[in-house]
Design a protein around this motif. Structure first.
Motif, PDB file in Angstrom:
ATOM      1  N   VAL A   1       0.951  -1.154   0.083  1.00 19.19           N
ATOM      2  CA  VAL A   1       0.124  -0.167  -0.274  1.00 19.19           C
ATOM      3  C   VAL A   1       1.001   1.213   0.037  1.00 19.19           C
ATOM      4  O   VAL A   1       0.734   2.273  -0.781  1.00 19.19           O
ATOM      5  CB  VAL A   1      -1.105   0.023   1.277  1.00 19.19           C
ATOM      6  CG1 VAL A   1      -1.798   1.187   1.329  1.00 19.19           C
ATOM      7  CG2 VAL A   1      -2.039  -1.084   1.321  1.00 19.19           C
ATOM      8  N   GLY A   2       1.957   1.240   1.147  1.00 17.32           N
ATOM      9  CA  GLY A   2       2.768   2.422   0.991  1.00 17.32           C
ATOM     10  C   GLY A   2       3.363   2.690  -0.451  1.00 17.32           C
ATOM     11  O   GLY A   2       3.446   4.126  -0.950  1.00 17.32           O
ATOM     12  N   LEU A   3       3.604   1.636  -1.185  1.00 20.36           N
ATOM     13  CA  LEU A   3       4.250   2.041  -2.608  1.00 20.36           C
ATOM     14  C   LEU A   3       3.375   2.467  -3.597  1.00 20.36           C
ATOM     15  O   LEU A   3       3.668   3.331  -4.347  1.00 20.36           O
ATOM     16  CB  LEU A   3       5.320   0.738  -3.073  1.00 20.36           C
ATOM     17  CG  LEU A   3       6.326   0.077  -2.225  1.00 20.36           C
ATOM     18  CD1 LEU A   3       6.924  -0.893  -2.746  1.00 20.36           C
ATOM     19  CD2 LEU A   3       7.408   1.271  -2.162  1.00 20.36           C
ATOM     20  N   ALA A   4       2.138   1.912  -3.473  1.00 16.72           N
ATOM     21  CA  ALA A   4       1.191   2.210  -4.142  1.00 16.72           C
ATOM     22  C   ALA A   4       0.495   3.641  -4.047  1.00 16.72           C
ATOM     23  O   ALA A   4       0.154   4.256  -5.034  1.00 16.72           O
ATOM     24  CB  ALA A   4      -0.169   1.348  -4.117  1.00 16.72           C
ATOM     25  N   LEU A   5       0.920   4.172  -2.570  1.00 15.50           N
ATOM     26  CA  LEU A   5       0.685   5.617  -2.424  1.00 15.50           C
ATOM     27  C   LEU A   5       1.649   6.487  -2.523  1.00 15.50           C
ATOM     28  O   LEU A   5       1.870   7.382  -2.078  1.00 15.50           O
ATOM     29  CB  LEU A   5       0.075   5.491  -0.785  1.00 15.50           C
ATOM     30  CG  LEU A   5      -1.350   5.109  -0.706  1.00 15.50           C
ATOM     31  CD1 LEU A   5      -1.660   5.015   0.776  1.00 15.50           C
ATOM     32  CD2 LEU A   5      -2.488   5.242  -1.608  1.00 15.50           C
TER      33      LEU A   5
ATOM     34  N   SER B   1      -0.981  -2.881 -11.980  1.00  9.60           N
ATOM     35  CA  SER B   1      -1.161  -1.602 -12.460  1.00  9.60           C
ATOM     36  C   SER B   1      -2.011  -1.012 -11.584  1.00  9.60           C
ATOM     37  O   SER B   1      -3.206  -1.330 -11.516  1.00  9.60           O
ATOM     38  CB  SER B   1      -1.435  -1.800 -13.805  1.00  9.60           C
ATOM     39  OG  SER B   1      -1.868  -0.404 -14.582  1.00  9.60           O
ATOM     40  N   LEU B   2      -1.920   0.383 -11.210  1.00  8.36           N
ATOM     41  CA  LEU B   2      -2.855   0.901 -10.091  1.00  8.36           C
ATOM     42  C   LEU B   2      -3.875   1.834 -11.017  1.00  8.36           C
ATOM     43  O   LEU B   2      -3.621   2.363 -12.159  1.00  8.36           O
ATOM     44  CB  LEU B   2      -1.943   1.837  -9.269  1.00  8.36           C
ATOM     45  CG  LEU B   2      -1.065   0.953  -8.355  1.00  8.36           C
ATOM     46  CD1 LEU B   2       0.031   1.836  -7.693  1.00  8.36           C
ATOM     47  CD2 LEU B   2      -1.965  -0.001  -7.476  1.00  8.36           C
ATOM     48  N   PRO B   3      -5.016   2.236 -10.301  1.00  6.77           N
ATOM     49  CA  PRO B   3      -6.144   3.132 -11.005  1.00  6.77           C
ATOM     50  C   PRO B   3      -5.668   4.498 -11.507  1.00  6.77           C
ATOM     51  O   PRO B   3      -6.037   4.419 -12.819  1.00  6.77           O
ATOM     52  CB  PRO B   3      -6.927   3.115  -9.765  1.00  6.77           C
ATOM     53  CG  PRO B   3      -6.663   2.067  -8.877  1.00  6.77           C
ATOM     54  CD  PRO B   3      -5.344   1.898  -8.816  1.00  6.77           C
ATOM     55  N   ALA B   4      -4.572   5.020 -11.085  1.00  5.76           N
ATOM     56  CA  ALA B   4      -4.536   6.188 -11.619  1.00  5.76           C
ATOM     57  C   ALA B   4      -3.630   5.749 -13.154  1.00  5.76           C
ATOM     58  O   ALA B   4      -4.120   6.443 -14.212  1.00  5.76           O
ATOM     59  CB  ALA B   4      -3.454   7.094 -10.879  1.00  5.76           C
ATOM     60  N   GLN B   5      -2.759   4.826 -12.868  1.00  5.91           N
ATOM     61  CA  GLN B   5      -1.945   4.397 -14.307  1.00  5.91           C
ATOM     62  C   GLN B   5      -2.991   4.087 -15.415  1.00  5.91           C
ATOM     63  O   GLN B   5      -2.859   4.315 -16.283  1.00  5.91           O
ATOM     64  CB  GLN B   5      -0.972   3.495 -13.797  1.00  5.91           C
ATOM     65  CG  GLN B   5       0.021   3.138 -14.967  1.00  5.91           C
ATOM     66  CD  GLN B   5       0.568   4.365 -15.584  1.00  5.91           C
ATOM     67  OE1 GLN B   5       1.128   5.209 -14.809  1.00  5.91           O
ATOM     68  NE2 GLN B   5       0.681   4.617 -16.919  1.00  5.91           N
ATOM     69  N   ARG B   6      -3.814   3.227 -14.843  1.00  7.49           N
ATOM     70  CA  ARG B   6      -4.907   2.665 -15.627  1.00  7.49           C
ATOM     71  C   ARG B   6      -5.791   3.687 -16.246  1.00  7.49           C
ATOM     72  O   ARG B   6      -6.055   3.429 -17.576  1.00  7.49           O
ATOM     73  CB  ARG B   6      -5.910   1.455 -14.931  1.00  7.49           C
ATOM     74  CG  ARG B   6      -5.126   0.138 -14.677  1.00  7.49           C
ATOM     75  CD  ARG B   6      -5.620  -0.489 -13.427  1.00  7.49           C
ATOM     76  NE  ARG B   6      -7.019  -0.968 -13.668  1.00  7.49           N
ATOM     77  CZ  ARG B   6      -7.753  -1.626 -13.017  1.00  7.49           C
ATOM     78  NH1 ARG B   6      -7.342  -1.722 -11.767  1.00  7.49           N
ATOM     79  NH2 ARG B   6      -9.205  -2.009 -13.441  1.00  7.49           N
TER      80      ARG B   6
ATOM     81  N   LEU C   1      -8.719   5.469  -2.751  1.00  9.98           N
ATOM     82  CA  LEU C   1      -7.834   4.724  -1.763  1.00  9.98           C
ATOM     83  C   LEU C   1      -8.482   3.106  -1.889  1.00  9.98           C
ATOM     84  O   LEU C   1      -7.606   2.465  -1.752  1.00  9.98           O
ATOM     85  CB  LEU C   1      -7.912   5.456  -0.541  1.00  9.98           C
ATOM     86  CG  LEU C   1      -7.267   4.698   0.827  1.00  9.98           C
ATOM     87  CD1 LEU C   1      -5.822   4.666   0.297  1.00  9.98           C
ATOM     88  CD2 LEU C   1      -7.384   5.675   1.912  1.00  9.98           C
ATOM     89  N   ARG C   2      -9.845   3.185  -1.790  1.00 10.22           N
ATOM     90  CA  ARG C   2     -10.127   1.783  -1.808  1.00 10.22           C
ATOM     91  C   ARG C   2      -9.916   1.296  -3.046  1.00 10.22           C
ATOM     92  O   ARG C   2      -9.471  -0.043  -2.716  1.00 10.22           O
ATOM     93  CB  ARG C   2     -11.908   1.973  -1.458  1.00 10.22           C
ATOM     94  CG  ARG C   2     -12.524   0.755  -1.482  1.00 10.22           C
ATOM     95  CD  ARG C   2     -13.851   1.078  -1.607  1.00 10.22           C
ATOM     96  NE  ARG C   2     -14.616  -0.206  -1.444  1.00 10.22           N
ATOM     97  CZ  ARG C   2     -15.134  -1.136  -2.063  1.00 10.22           C
ATOM     98  NH1 ARG C   2     -14.962  -0.328  -3.614  1.00 10.22           N
ATOM     99  NH2 ARG C   2     -15.769  -2.046  -2.062  1.00 10.22           N
ATOM    100  N   ALA C   3      -9.872   1.882  -4.124  1.00  6.05           N
ATOM    101  CA  ALA C   3      -9.562   1.090  -5.475  1.00  6.05           C
ATOM    102  C   ALA C   3      -8.180   0.563  -5.318  1.00  6.05           C
ATOM    103  O   ALA C   3      -7.854  -0.521  -5.765  1.00  6.05           O
ATOM    104  CB  ALA C   3      -9.870   1.946  -6.602  1.00  6.05           C
ATOM    105  N   ILE C   4      -7.128   1.346  -4.800  1.00  8.85           N
ATOM    106  CA  ILE C   4      -6.138   1.070  -4.491  1.00  8.85           C
ATOM    107  C   ILE C   4      -5.668  -0.081  -3.508  1.00  8.85           C
ATOM    108  O   ILE C   4      -4.965  -0.936  -4.008  1.00  8.85           O
ATOM    109  CB  ILE C   4      -5.060   2.217  -4.162  1.00  8.85           C
ATOM    110  CG1 ILE C   4      -5.080   3.504  -5.110  1.00  8.85           C
ATOM    111  CG2 ILE C   4      -3.660   1.861  -3.664  1.00  8.85           C
ATOM    112  CD1 ILE C   4      -4.339   4.647  -4.861  1.00  8.85           C
TER     113      ILE C   4
END
Lengths: 499, 473
Positions: free
Chosen positions: B68-72, B304-309, B180-183
């Motif tokens: 989570v930390g890296l995804a944020l 792949s995370l939501p923002a990137q997608r 945040l939930r999506a991540i």
């Protein structure tokens, strides 16, 4: 009852050898110890709990396994006493507190499992200062333990019941716990060997916490060899204790005969003066001479900040205790004093469940951690702790072990210091530092004072320096003046009557 | 919508989100981490704080926290655990093991679908409490006849994600929580179910006059159990603050409780009444210092995370940011991109994903079928109306658009036949035609509708419009 100094009790080493060799039964060993317990426990009050039937059953089981040709382990048939803050599955564990009166743990502490696996026979749970807070065992909710060497005197504490049980011949080995001297000081007062291992060498899983960063379990025995035998059984990494050291434990027993030739021994200047009884100082000097005679090099060293260890300790230990003891609230287990609301129930339970010394330390610790005071108290104490560690590191650049008194005086009288907490706290002046720095230390009997009371000298060593420390202890033991300790290593046979 | 003048007042919001980590066991013991279950069944000596029990850190929880930390976009650092001391029956030890001075994750950010970046101060590990039920006395502990405690949840790993006060309105706050939930879901750290309490939001709200640089006095609002409540609570609380200040009063720093049924907050306690938690380093645990190798391994395994997608979808299909937000949320972005890769028209694909694929089963569509459908539309084989019907059945049955169209007899009308029909409709409605020719644009719909009716929906609306236009001149 004043001990005449002539009686000797069998050592764990001798018992284990005889039982494993089939020359002596575990049951006979046990019976001899139970008989002594029956004779004088009424006076001494070393135990909070005993279960003779369970012990007999266990001894029979050991004997059956020996008969079947099994290797039952290095402590075959050795009776052992467990301090009452170490969890024993199905056996009441109270910390000598009304708070836990009748509480029965659903698990064994790691050390208890290891002892059982090594063939030991548990004979009882030893009295102690409530939650290990005290230096005389007078803070037990169940009444004090008396010193078998002189029943007008305290056995020391907090592991006073453990020490008294060994000194009185109820068992050759007891486990104690040491947060600021609680193994070494009673060992000194009762004429025993008592070891506080390197922090993390012995698992704390199942030890009911007092000061978590300081607590270590260790043995009290008649002899250095017995202490080594027990330490080798209980030490080692435990994945259930996050502070357990990952490194392999030193095999202390293998190094008892290493000797001290060329060993550099430091006499700590700050612990060789004011406040230490002359007879105690004389014993320490005599011990130093004995080491020199065996080839060691003794020099005076300085730990300039050791004077601050008492202050740092009496912030850190109560701070941790205030948090560790907050779980005793009447909600889940132990004492509950009912009241109209949950909050009042907790309050009444804690008011009635804890004794004065425990309350005093909870309040000290709570204050030291509170907003606005944290940095001045707890923060400063931790910084002092780091400075003291630096002092020790510096000293160990020049010497291998340190030699000091274990206690400022020999055993004091019952009720002598009970109303003066500061005088009681001063008892720990020589022992506290090694808990703060997490390094090993042990008390070895060395001489008697003019009242015939045993004097203990303390050896300290750097982290995981147990083998060197024990080698020096073995030399002191061999050189000790007559009568300083009660046990003597010798071969036992069934018909010798030496049990 | 706010009940105060937003041109004059600015709302400042910072959210603290507690997410239960989807580990097999608890944070410091091997008791199961499971939702539900009979009370006090997922417990062990550590959970109950029995004397002599010791905590052992769950490595899986640490791994999820790092993910989570890296995804944020946080820095993962050496951290320590601390004890937060307070007496409450559902906290078995009467202290909570948390992280205080040195949390595992610091200094990150979240990008909202509209491109705004919201700062993350920290995301730290801590253990959850049990659940108390107070019987009698209105359900409050002090007046209760008795209280029951369920320790099943006690010790469940939580990641507390503390956002910076960068949010300025309820909609952004909701978008932040959704993102945040999506991540959390994307990285497999949590199921993010607010209704089951596996994601809980505490909300700090303050107001200030626009142009001011200092923050106003904040209140923390608890018991927010849905995104809708979040928006309502923020608006209520901000309006309360504005009203207080405008009445010449001061906002008191408080912790407040959101009451969903009453639609308002109630004071729980003021700052002065707050507990002194007496934090100090947890002596039963050692420092947590994840190796660089561990962190890099976790980073390399991040999905792949939501923002990137969303960015990818915009790049590859020409979707608008708003469309991309919706489509990624529906999990249809990969489908859309794959269909475009097969030659489908991006705009048609995106339009379908936005308007015709709300059904969760839509994720099972194959890119081939979706591409074929748009091809049939582009080629004039299907009208828009028909296409909508076909795609609904594709989701329902998984059948190919060709088969569905055939089964319904949907075929492209040839242009001559359509022209004939248009002429017939014009002839049948001379008055309307005249008005249409005089420039009444509203009648376009009328004529298209008539043609559709006559062709039973087979006509392509655009082709009809073109024919009508041609006839007019």
């Amino acid at each position: 009852m004043t001990h005449d100094g002539a009686t000797t009790y069998p050592t764990a080493t001798a018992i284990a050898e005889a039982v494993a060799g089939g020359t002596l039964s575990a049951s006979a060993v046990l019976d001899a110890h139970l008989a002594r317990t029956a004779a004088s426990e009424g006076t001494i009050h070393a135990f909070n709990h005993t279960d003779d039937d369970a012990a007999r059953q266990r001894a029979n089981e050991i004997d059956a396994r020996v008969s079947a040709g099994e290797d039952v382990g290095p402590l075959a048939g050795v009776p052992i006493v467990i301090k009452d803050n170490i969890c024993t599955k199905g056996v009441p564990t109270t910390c000598s507190s009304r708070m836990l009166d009748g509480w029965i743990p659903p698990y064994d502490a790691t050390v208890v499992r290891k002892l059982a696996a090594a063939g030991a026979v548990t004979v009882g749970k030893a009295n102690m200062d409530e939650f290990a807070m005290g230096s005389s065992t007078e803070n037990s909710a169940f009444g004090p333990t008396l010193n078998p060497r002189d029943t007008t005197r305290v056995p020391g504490g907090s592991s006073g019941g453990s020490a008294a049980s060994v000194a009185a011949g109820f068992a050759p080995v007891a486990l104690g716990s040491d947060t600021g001297g609680s193994i070494r000081q009673p060992a000194a007062f009762c004429g025993l060997v008592g070891v506080k291992p390197t922090y993390g060498l012995v698992s704390r899983l199942g030890l009911i916490a007092f000061g978590s960063s300081l607590d270590q379990i260790g043995p009290l025995t008649h002899t250095v060899a017995d202490a080594a035998l027990v330490l080798d059984v209980i030490s080692g990494h435990d994945s259930g204790d996050s502070t357990s050291l990952p490194t392999p434990a030193p095999r202390v027993s293998a190094h008892l005969d290493d000797g001290v030739a060329g060993l550099r021994v430091g006499l700590v200047r700050e612990l060789m003066g004011d406040g230490i009884a002359p007879e105690v100082l004389a014993s320490v000097n005599q011990a130093a001479e004995a080491l020199v005679a065996a080839g060691a090099i003794v020099e005076e060293v300085s730990l300039p900040t050791i004077d601050y260890s008492l202050s740092a300790y009496y912030i850190i230990a109560p701070a941790e205790a205030s948090s560790n003891l907050s779980r005793y609230d009447g909600v889940r287990y132990g004492l509950r004093v009912d009241a109209p609301t949950t909050g009042e129930m907790m309050e009444r339970t804690r008011t009635q469940g804890f004794g004065d010394e425990v309350k005093r330390r909870i309040m000290l610790g709570t204050y030291a951690l509170s907003a606005g005071y944290y940095d001045a108290f707890y923060g400063t104490a931790q910084r002092v702790r780091a400075v003291i560690r630096g002092d020790f590191d510096a000293v160990y650049n020049n010497v291998d072990v340190l030699l000091t008194p274990t206690t400022p005086t020999t055993a004091f009288k019952l009720a002598e210091k009970v109303s003066d907490p500061m005088a009681m706290y001063m008892n720990d002046i020589c022992t506290i530092a090694s808990n703060l720095v997490g390094q090993p230390s042990m008390s070895v009997p060395f001489g008697l004072d003019s009242d015939g009371l045993p004097i203990g000298v303390q050896l300290m060593a750097p982290t995981l320096g147990e083998t060197t420390m024990f080698a020096a202890a073995a030399v002191l033991e061999a050189a000790q003046p007559l009568g300083s300790q009660l046990g003597s290593p010798r071969t036992l046979v069934a018909n010798e009557g030496g049990l | 919508m706010s009940d105060f003048d937003e041109s004059e007042w600015e709302t400042v919001i910072g959210l603290e989100v507690h997410a239960e980590l989807a580990t097999r066991t608890k944070l410091f013991s091997s008791a199961p981490n499971e939702f539900g279950g009979e009370p006090n069944t997922n417990i062990d000596p550590v959970t109950l704080g029995l004397p002599g029990a010791l905590p052992v850190l769950n490595e899986q929880a640490v791994e999820l926290a790092i993910r989570v930390g890296l995804a944020l976009h946080c820095t993962v650092q050496r951290s320590i655990f601390a004890r937060k001391n307070y007496f409450y029956p559902d906290q078995a030890k009467n202290y909570q093991i948390s992280q205080f001075d040195l949390p595992i994750n610091i200094d990150g950010w979240i990008e909202l679908p509209d491109g705004k970046r919201i700062g993350i101060e920290r995301a730290h590990l801590e253990e959850d409490t049990g659940k108390s039920t107070h019987i009698g006395g209105g359900g409050r502990i002090h007046e209760a006849d008795y209280s029951l405690v369920d320790y099943n949840r006690c010790g469940v790993p939580l990641l507390e994600i503390v956002g910076r006060p960068d949010l300025r309105n309820g909609d952004d706050a909701k978008a932040y929580v959704s993102e945040l939930r999506a991540i959390l879901v994307a990285v497999g750290a949590s199921d993010g179910k607010m209704e089951e309490g596996s994601m809980r939001v505490d909300c700090n709200v303050s107001v200030r006059r626009r142009g001011e640089t200092e923050f106003g006095t904040r209140c923390e609002v608890k018991n927010i159990n849905s995104l809708r409540s979040l928006g309502r609570a923020i608006n209520y609380e901000a309006a309360r603050h504005v009203a207080l200040i405008e009445a010449g009063e001061k906002v008191e720093q408080q912790t407040r409780h959101w009451d969903e049924s009453e639609g308002r907050t109630h004071k729980l306690r003021s700052k002065e009444e707050a507990d002194d938690y007496r934090y100090f380093p947890e002596p039963d645990l050692v420092e947590l210092d994840p190796s660089a190798e561990w962190i890099e391994r976790v980073r390399s395994e991040l999905p792949s995370l939501p923002a990137q997608r969303r960015h990818d979808l915009v790049d590859r299909t020409g979707a608008t940011p708003a469309q991309a937000g919706l489509i990624v949320e529906r999990g249809l972005d990969a489908l859309c991109i794959a269909a475009v890769d097969l030659g489908a028209d991006g705009s048609r694909v995106v339009t379908h994903a936005e308007h015709n694929l709300a059904d969760p089963r839509a994720v099972d569509l194959t890119p081939e079928n979706l591409a074929k459908l748009t091809e049939m539309e582009t080629g004039g084989d299907l009208s828009a109306t028909q296409a909508k019907q076909v795609i609904a059945e594709m989701v329902e049955t998984g059948a190919s658009p060709v088969d569905i169209a055939k089964a319904h007899g949907f075929e492209a009308m040839d242009t001559d036949a359509l022209a004939t029909t248009v002429d017939e409709v014009i002839a049948a409605n001379p008055d309307e035609w005249q008005r249409y020719c005089d420039g009444d644009g509203k009648l376009t719909g009328f004529f298209v509708g008539q043609v559709m009716k006559a062709t039973k929906g087979q006509a392509d609306g655009k082709a009809v419009s073109a024919l009508l236009n041609a006839r007019k001149s």
